[in-house]
Design a protein around this motif. Sequence first.
Motif, PDB file in Angstrom:
ATOM      1  N   ARG A  27       0.805  -1.222   0.000  1.00 38.80           N
ATOM      2  CA  ARG A  27       0.000   0.000   0.000  1.00 38.80           C
ATOM      3  C   ARG A  27       0.839   1.272   0.000  1.00 38.80           C
ATOM      4  N   CYS A  28       2.099   1.152   0.353  1.00 35.24           N
ATOM      5  CA  CYS A  28       2.953   2.324   0.533  1.00 35.24           C
ATOM      6  C   CYS A  28       4.220   2.186  -0.300  1.00 35.24           C
ATOM      7  N   ARG A  29       4.893   3.316  -0.502  1.00 36.01           N
ATOM      8  CA  ARG A  29       6.012   3.369  -1.436  1.00 36.01           C
ATOM      9  C   ARG A  29       7.284   3.877  -0.774  1.00 36.01           C
ATOM     10  N   ASP A  30       8.362   3.173  -1.016  1.00 35.95           N
ATOM     11  CA  ASP A  30       9.698   3.700  -0.779  1.00 35.95           C
ATOM     12  C   ASP A  30      10.291   4.015  -2.147  1.00 35.95           C
ATOM     13  N   PRO A  31      10.689   5.249  -2.393  1.00 37.05           N
ATOM     14  CA  PRO A  31      11.159   5.613  -3.730  1.00 37.05           C
ATOM     15  C   PRO A  31      12.498   5.003  -4.112  1.00 37.05           C
ATOM     16  N   GLU A  32      13.197   4.440  -3.141  1.00 34.92           N
ATOM     17  CA  GLU A  32      14.547   3.950  -3.399  1.00 34.92           C
ATOM     18  C   GLU A  32      14.637   2.436  -3.599  1.00 34.92           C
ATOM     19  N   ARG A  33      13.557   1.713  -3.312  1.00 36.78           N
ATOM     20  CA  ARG A  33      13.678   0.249  -3.342  1.00 36.78           C
ATOM     21  C   ARG A  33      12.313  -0.400  -3.499  1.00 36.78           C
TER      22      ARG A  33
END
Length: 213
Positions: A103-109
């Motif tokens: 549901r959520c995003r880490d922009p790096e991985r």
Amino acid sequence: MDEQCRNCPALCETRTTVVHGYGDVGADFLFVGERPSPAADEVGVPFAGGGVGGEDGDGGEDDDEDRLGQRLQRILQRLGLCVTGSDPNRPELANVYLTNLTRCRDPERPPTDDEIGTCEPYLNAEIRMINPEILVPVGERALFELATEYTTRPASEFDVADDHATTIRGRGFELVPMVDPRNQTDDQTQAWVEHFAQLMASDYRQTKGRQKR
């Protein structure tokens, strides 16, 4: 669905929005990606098309991820499942529901196995709520997770390139895998559209013992 979920502390620090599913809650077809794109993280809609009106961007990393939503929407438009000209960030969908493993995003991985496991109850709740006929894993990670849950074969036996544009008989659902639209050749896109159009024209609702809504 919890719009303020705090179950993954690391993702809480990097996300803008918790991105739950979006679309027709009576849909026969449920598409599952890996994680929200940058545009989805901004607007809260899976496979959002970004702020460029459905056209490819300038090739940056964020543009590349948003291109997934743009190209998927074009495929849905060809099948009559998405209204052409609707807002690419909130497309008008018919008989389709869109969601992600996480549901959520880490922009790096990409998401970790633990993060996918933590989000699994949300995905399971959506699948129970929608009760679709067909699950569409978009990309290798989604295929692995859905094959693990909904087929009797080891997930390691599946390969999204080999299984692209085919129908896999599962436990309770049929799966129609799709190579990530960003990586599809024109021939792969055409093959998937033709296969899915044939499926839509068939008696797919009679192909398995479906629970009543």
